[in-house]
Design a protein around this motif. Structure first.
Motif, PDB file in Angstrom:
ATOM      1  N   HIS A   1       9.437  11.862  -8.976  1.00 25.23           N
ATOM      2  CA  HIS A   1       9.796  12.992  -9.896  1.00 25.23           C
ATOM      3  C   HIS A   1      11.327  12.660  -9.973  1.00 25.23           C
ATOM      4  O   HIS A   1      12.165  12.871  -9.084  1.00 25.23           O
ATOM      5  CB  HIS A   1       9.675  14.287  -8.923  1.00 25.23           C
ATOM      6  N   GLY A   2      11.845  12.674 -11.238  1.00 25.63           N
ATOM      7  CA  GLY A   2      13.173  12.610 -11.840  1.00 25.63           C
ATOM      8  C   GLY A   2      13.170  10.933 -11.879  1.00 25.63           C
ATOM      9  O   GLY A   2      14.410  10.550 -12.306  1.00 25.63           O
ATOM     10  N   TYR A   3      12.610  10.064 -11.226  1.00 22.70           N
ATOM     11  CA  TYR A   3      12.714   8.907 -11.253  1.00 22.70           C
ATOM     12  C   TYR A   3      11.432   8.220 -11.887  1.00 22.70           C
ATOM     13  O   TYR A   3      10.556   8.657 -12.100  1.00 22.70           O
ATOM     14  CB  TYR A   3      12.961   7.995  -9.875  1.00 22.70           C
ATOM     15  N   LYS A   4      11.606   6.832 -12.547  1.00 29.01           N
ATOM     16  CA  LYS A   4      10.587   6.087 -12.921  1.00 29.01           C
ATOM     17  C   LYS A   4      10.597   4.764 -11.980  1.00 29.01           C
ATOM     18  O   LYS A   4      11.301   4.476 -11.289  1.00 29.01           O
ATOM     19  CB  LYS A   4      10.863   5.749 -14.429  1.00 29.01           C
ATOM     20  N   GLU A   5       9.345   4.303 -12.074  1.00 28.20           N
ATOM     21  CA  GLU A   5       8.969   3.167 -11.145  1.00 28.20           C
ATOM     22  C   GLU A   5       9.861   1.998 -11.476  1.00 28.20           C
ATOM     23  O   GLU A   5      10.255   1.305 -10.707  1.00 28.20           O
ATOM     24  CB  GLU A   5       7.510   2.783 -11.260  1.00 28.20           C
ATOM     25  N   THR A   6      10.486   1.798 -12.763  1.00 26.22           N
ATOM     26  CA  THR A   6      11.282   0.771 -13.304  1.00 26.22           C
ATOM     27  C   THR A   6      12.602   0.761 -12.919  1.00 26.22           C
ATOM     28  O   THR A   6      13.552  -0.072 -13.220  1.00 26.22           O
ATOM     29  CB  THR A   6      10.953   0.584 -14.683  1.00 26.22           C
ATOM     30  N   ASP A   7      13.156   2.455 -12.488  1.00 23.18           N
ATOM     31  CA  ASP A   7      14.521   2.598 -12.197  1.00 23.18           C
ATOM     32  C   ASP A   7      15.183   1.678 -11.260  1.00 23.18           C
ATOM     33  O   ASP A   7      14.667   1.383 -10.252  1.00 23.18           O
ATOM     34  CB  ASP A   7      14.738   4.175 -11.975  1.00 23.18           C
TER      35      ASP A   7
ATOM     36  N   ALA B   1       0.835  -1.274  -0.042  1.00 25.23           N
ATOM     37  CA  ALA B   1      -0.151   0.102  -0.112  1.00 25.23           C
ATOM     38  C   ALA B   1       0.997   1.290   0.055  1.00 25.23           C
ATOM     39  O   ALA B   1       0.574   2.395  -0.726  1.00 25.23           O
ATOM     40  CB  ALA B   1      -0.945   0.019   1.258  1.00 25.23           C
ATOM     41  N   TRP B   2       1.930   1.146   0.785  1.00 29.86           N
ATOM     42  CA  TRP B   2       2.915   2.331   0.901  1.00 29.86           C
ATOM     43  C   TRP B   2       3.352   2.575  -0.680  1.00 29.86           C
ATOM     44  O   TRP B   2       3.493   3.781  -1.020  1.00 29.86           O
ATOM     45  CB  TRP B   2       4.153   1.852   1.888  1.00 29.86           C
ATOM     46  N   LYS B   3       3.866   1.662  -1.274  1.00 24.54           N
ATOM     47  CA  LYS B   3       4.376   1.615  -2.506  1.00 24.54           C
ATOM     48  C   LYS B   3       3.312   2.328  -3.613  1.00 24.54           C
ATOM     49  O   LYS B   3       3.564   3.166  -4.356  1.00 24.54           O
ATOM     50  CB  LYS B   3       4.851   0.449  -3.289  1.00 24.54           C
ATOM     51  N   ALA B   4       1.833   1.834  -3.449  1.00 25.95           N
ATOM     52  CA  ALA B   4       0.992   2.187  -4.300  1.00 25.95           C
ATOM     53  C   ALA B   4       0.497   3.581  -4.032  1.00 25.95           C
ATOM     54  O   ALA B   4       0.018   4.366  -4.970  1.00 25.95           O
ATOM     55  CB  ALA B   4      -0.232   1.329  -4.109  1.00 25.95           C
ATOM     56  N   HIS B   5       1.012   4.166  -3.005  1.00 21.65           N
ATOM     57  CA  HIS B   5       0.811   5.754  -2.633  1.00 21.65           C
ATOM     58  C   HIS B   5       1.748   6.750  -2.775  1.00 21.65           C
ATOM     59  O   HIS B   5       1.776   7.670  -2.456  1.00 21.65           O
ATOM     60  CB  HIS B   5       0.101   5.623  -1.032  1.00 21.65           C
TER      61      HIS B   5
ATOM     62  N   GLN C   1      17.058   2.401  -8.985  1.00 21.51           N
ATOM     63  CA  GLN C   1      17.307   2.930  -7.509  1.00 21.51           C
ATOM     64  C   GLN C   1      15.734   2.697  -6.647  1.00 21.51           C
ATOM     65  O   GLN C   1      15.912   2.458  -5.419  1.00 21.51           O
ATOM     66  CB  GLN C   1      17.480   4.481  -7.483  1.00 21.51           C
ATOM     67  N   ILE C   2      14.792   2.873  -7.381  1.00 25.80           N
ATOM     68  CA  ILE C   2      13.780   2.590  -7.024  1.00 25.80           C
ATOM     69  C   ILE C   2      13.303   1.263  -6.635  1.00 25.80           C
ATOM     70  O   ILE C   2      12.454   0.916  -5.580  1.00 25.80           O
ATOM     71  CB  ILE C   2      12.291   3.241  -7.810  1.00 25.80           C
ATOM     72  N   CYS C   3      13.653   0.599  -7.510  1.00 26.54           N
ATOM     73  CA  CYS C   3      13.127  -1.003  -7.293  1.00 26.54           C
ATOM     74  C   CYS C   3      14.176  -1.651  -5.909  1.00 26.54           C
ATOM     75  O   CYS C   3      13.593  -2.213  -5.028  1.00 26.54           O
ATOM     76  CB  CYS C   3      13.732  -1.888  -8.600  1.00 26.54           C
TER      77      CYS C   3
END
Length: 885
Positions: free
Chosen positions: A784-790, A776-780, A792-794
């Motif tokens: 900005h400057g990142y994409k969900e598939t980068d 739920a945290w991730k869905a919320h 660093q985000i993973c």
């Protein structure tokens, strides 16, 4: 003027007028003699000239009043009576001056003017200064004795001249007004004259309103306004309104009286002014029910009723008694009830009734229903004789009571149908998120339910009708409650926790706090040193005027860069954690739940302990008002005392498990064993304070009273009261006072806690006690400057998933200054979360802007380097720092 005369005339007169109006309105085509009859009535009406002498006695003043009334029965009888043969009459005329009586001889076809001439010969009083009153009506010069129905041995009264009145200017204005109305009604003058008369009607009403005494002196106001009513101006204006060609002029004139800036009228003026508007309502009630002027008059009267009730409580009009209100207001309530039923049905057709129109009808319905209910209560002898049994046919005004109940039942049925429709719509569309807010017309269902619930309490067998229906329609009712505003009268809903859910109860009690209207010039500013957090916060909060908190709080830590809502949330959390720290003597934690607290009986080791309890009450209230979850909850024994309720054995289970078990054993112990005094218990309690122990008697002579099977329940109760009530009563009282300081109305403090379940307050103070859901945290979270598939985000979410529950909360706190989520989870936060790509080098730690829920994450080259930095900021001492300068 005697009160009985006023009361009788005000009750009897409208019935004759209503019948006469109905005859006129129901006729599709009037005959010539109908016109003549109406002209004669108006001629009689507008030729009335009241004359008042200051030296008149009480009885003569009564006659004066009666002379102001217009007897339509006499008028109608006179018009329809056939011409009779002239006959000789003798009658008596009582003089105002000296109280003497003279005998007059005349023929039945002689005019009243000739009688005045005889009186002049007897008394020397000029004819122009005379006025004759018979049967409560002033006689006109051109009328004959036969037309006035003067009989042998009749008694007439001579009254004084008009210019001796206390309000000569008011009399003159009304006299001029009636003259213009007469000419307009008869239509015998030229066109230009009639145009001038039409303008003069409006001008004279404006002039009369300007003459209203500006002070709030009841006698002056009453005397001035009674001239308007007693002279028959309302009747004349209504007759003008119903006459051909004069409707617009009369409509505009009457509406001038409906809008004299009612809010600015003195309260005494409002009371007397309402009686005039009531007169218009009664006179117009025979017109079509949708007549716009009648509706405007009725609405204005309802508005005045609201103002009068606020100012005078149960005193509505000077002349009003409970039976008068029942008779006068019941028709309005029935009309408006029927109107509401039609409105509610039409409310589902968007092109028909608007929400504003429905709200206006609800307001009018409420304005008349409340005084009617109070009058019913007075009439049946007060609340002690309620509810009313409709089978008791001997009860006075039973037909009226039955009529009201019939209207109420129909309205309840219609509201039930409407709520059922809302429920169906919520089920069919709500799940898909298509209904975000209710339709404007739905907002009116709750205030209607409130009034209906109040009426049902008056009737035996119907007391729970509305509440039972609300339980059945719990889903739509709770949906609507969440959209109530502070201006709405909603406290009655707090009595019915079995109808409401947590969200509704939370919404209702949160409206007890004043709305925060941020004013940057009036913000309550605080500059706090972290090393002196509790002491400096105490000084800023406890010594401030509570009103200053309503403009918002501005919080800044010394030598730190950050300011704004995020810093404020952190301050609330840290101060409350310090207040309830076990090392602080103010509160004790429950052995079974270290988050749960109640006042410490030995807090008096600190000389300022009561001041600190007041400070604590303010802090908790301010945290709730600012919707900050502080991570602590109150134990049941503390909550119940704040609500003004008693504490029982089951309530102390968490606060003192050992005492709870001991008391349970005593209550369940074999009676013979207990009576043998094997335990050696007496009505005392051993208390430890500051390292020393002392004995406290639970009741006078308690040390000599042995606990046995007969008094053990009393012993357990006294033990609990002494341990958890008496010993902390001062602390609870000071906390409650501090809490009440923040509420919009201090007396709501107990109601605040009574309206909640203990679990409700837990959720409001601590939020959700569930573990954080990373999904739920991730869905919320947005980027900005990142994409969900980068990468660093993973890597980031993989690292978060591997953290302990405590580390996750510290990270969330670093990111948002929120450690405990609302009960709704992440969706309950006022904003989504954001991860920004930081421009700093990858060897720097992440930073945050808690005000905007923003985490600034450098572009770390590997998962390991990112994890190392995240491990550092999830340490408590790091997460509570915004950098120094």
């Amino acid at each position: 003027m005697s009160s009985s005369s006023s009361s009788n005339s005000s009750r009897n007169e409208p019935r004759v007028i209503d019948h006469h109006q109905q005859q006129r309105i129901s006729s599709s085509k009037r005959k010539l003699d109908d016109y003549e009859e109406e002209e004669e009535e108006l001629s009689d009406l507008i030729s009335v000239r009241m004359k008042k002498d200051h030296s008149s006695s009480t009885e003569e003043a009564t006659i004066n009043k009666l002379g102001q009334q217009i007897s339509y029965q006499d008028v109608n009888f006179r018009v329809s009576q056939a011409q009779s043969v002239s006959r000789t009459l003798h009658f008596f005329v009582r003089l105002v001056s000296g109280g003497n009586t003279i005998v007059i001889h005349a023929n039945s076809d002689d005019t009243i003017e000739s009688v005045h001439e005889q009186i002049r010969k007897f008394t020397g009083i000029p004819v122009i200064e005379q006025g004759l009153v018979y049967r409560g009506r002033q006689l006109q010069w051109e009328q004959t004795l036969e037309e006035c129905l003067i009989e042998n041995d009749a008694g007439l009264h001579l009254i004084g001249r008009m210019r001796s009145t206390e309000f000569p200017k008011s009399w003159q204005v009304v006299d001029d007004l009636l003259s213009s109305i007469r000419r307009l009604y008869k239509g015998e003058e030229g066109k230009e004259t009639l145009i001038l008369d039409s303008k003069n009607v409006k001008f004279k009403i404006e002039e009369f309103l300007e003459l209203i005494p500006k002070d709030d002196h009841g006698d002056k106001i009453a005397g001035h306004l009674k001239i308007f009513k007693s002279y028959g101006v309302p009747i004349a204006l209504v007759m003008l309104y119903l006459s051909p060609g004069n409707k617009d002029c009369a409509d505009e004139a009457i509406r001038q009286l409906l809008c004299p800036n009612l809010d600015l009228l003195a309260k005494g003026v409002q009371v007397h002014f309402a009686s005039i508007i009531l007169e218009f309502c009664k006179l117009l009630s025979g017109t079509a029910p949708d007549d716009t002027l009648y509706i405007a008059c009725r609405s204005t009267l309802g508005y005045l009723m609201d103002a009068i009730q606020c100012a005078h409580g149960s005193k509505y009009f000077d002349f009003a008694k409970s039976y008068t209100i029942i008779k006068e207001f019941l028709p309005f309530v029935r009309q408006l009830s029927d109107k509401l039923i039609g409105d509610l049905e039409s409310s589902w057709n968007p092109s028909s009734v608007t929400g504003i129109s429905l709200a206006k009808d609800v307001r009018d319905f409420t304005s008349f229903l409340r005084p009617l209910c109070r009058a019913i209560e007075d009439q049946v002898g007060g609340k002690s004789n309620l509810p009313i049994c409709l089978d008791n046919k001997n009860l006075c005004y039973m037909p009226e009571f039955e009529s009201l109940f019939t209207s109420v039942k129909k309205l309840i049925e219609k509201i039930d149908q409407c709520l059922h429709r809302v429920e169906e719509m919520l089920v069919s569309k709500g799940a898909a998120g298509e209904i975000e807010t209710p339709r404007f017309t739905w907002y009116q269902y709750i205030p209607i339910l409130k009034e209906l619930n109040g009426v049902c309490r008056f009737y035996r067998g119907a007391e729970h009708t509305v509440i039972s229906m609300m339980k059945l329609r719990r889903v739509p009712v709770n949906f609507l409650i969440r959209y109530l505003r502070r201006s709405d009268d909603h406290y009655w809903l707090l009595e019915h926790k079995d109808v409401t859910d947590f969200e509704s109860r939370r919404h209702l009690v949160m409206m007890m706090f004043p709305e925060i209207v941020e004013d940057y010039e009036e913000l309550h500013e605080m500059l706090i040193d972290r090393s002196q957090l509790l002491e400096e916060s105490f000084a800023y909060i406890s010594r401030a005027d509570p009103e200053s908190f309503r403009s918002g709080l501005f919080m800044e830590f010394k030598n730190e860069e950050a300011t704004g809502p995020g810093v404020l949330r952190e301050w609330f959390y840290l101060v409350c954690q310090a207040i309830f720290n076990p090392q602080n003597p103010l509160f004790l934690a429950c052995p079974n739940d270290q988050r749960r607290f109640f006042p410490n009986p030995v807090s008096k080791v600190d000389s300022l302990h009561l001041d600190y309890f007041g400070f604590c009450g303010r802090m908790i209230a301010l945290a709730l008002m600012n919707r900050v979850h502080v991570g602590i909850v109150f134990d049941r024994v503390f909550f119940l005392q704040l609500a003004g309720k008693s504490v029982s054995l089951e309530d102390i289970r968490d606060a003192d498990p050992c005492l709870y078990m001991s008391c349970k054993k005593i209550l369940e112990m074999d009676a013979d064993f207990l009576d043998s005094d094997a335990l050696g218990l007496t009505f005392v309690r051993e208390v430890e304070e500051l390292g020393s122990r002392k004995i406290v008697e639970l009741c006078p002579g308690g040390k000599d009273i042995v606990v046995d099977s007969k008094n053990r329940a009393e012993y357990v109760n006294l033990l609990i009261q002494n341990r958890f009530v008496t010993s902390i009563s001062q602390q609870v009282a000071r906390f409650a006072r501090g809490f009440a300081d923040i509420l919009s109305i201090a007396r709501l403090q107990k109601l605040f806690f009574i309206s909640l379940e203990p679990e409700d307050l837990d959720r409001m103070l601590c939020g959700s006690d569930s573990a954080l859901c990373v999904k739920a945290w991730k869905a919320h979270t947005d980027y900005h400057g990142y994409k969900e598939t980068d990468h660093q985000i993973c890597w980031f979410w993989k690292i978060v998933e591997g953290m302990s529950a405590g580390e996750q909360r510290v990270l969330l706190f670093f990111w948002t200054s929120v450690k405990y989520l609302p009960v709704e989870g992440f969706s309950g936060l006022p904003s989504r979360l954001y991860i920004y790509k930081a421009s700093e080098s990858h060897d720097r730690l992440p930073s945050s802007h808690t005000c905007f829920y923003r985490l600034c994450l450098p572009p770390y080259p590997s998962k390991a380097s990112m994890q190392k930095c995240l491990n550092l900021i999830t340490q408590e001492h790091v997460s509570c720092s915004f950098g120094t300068w």
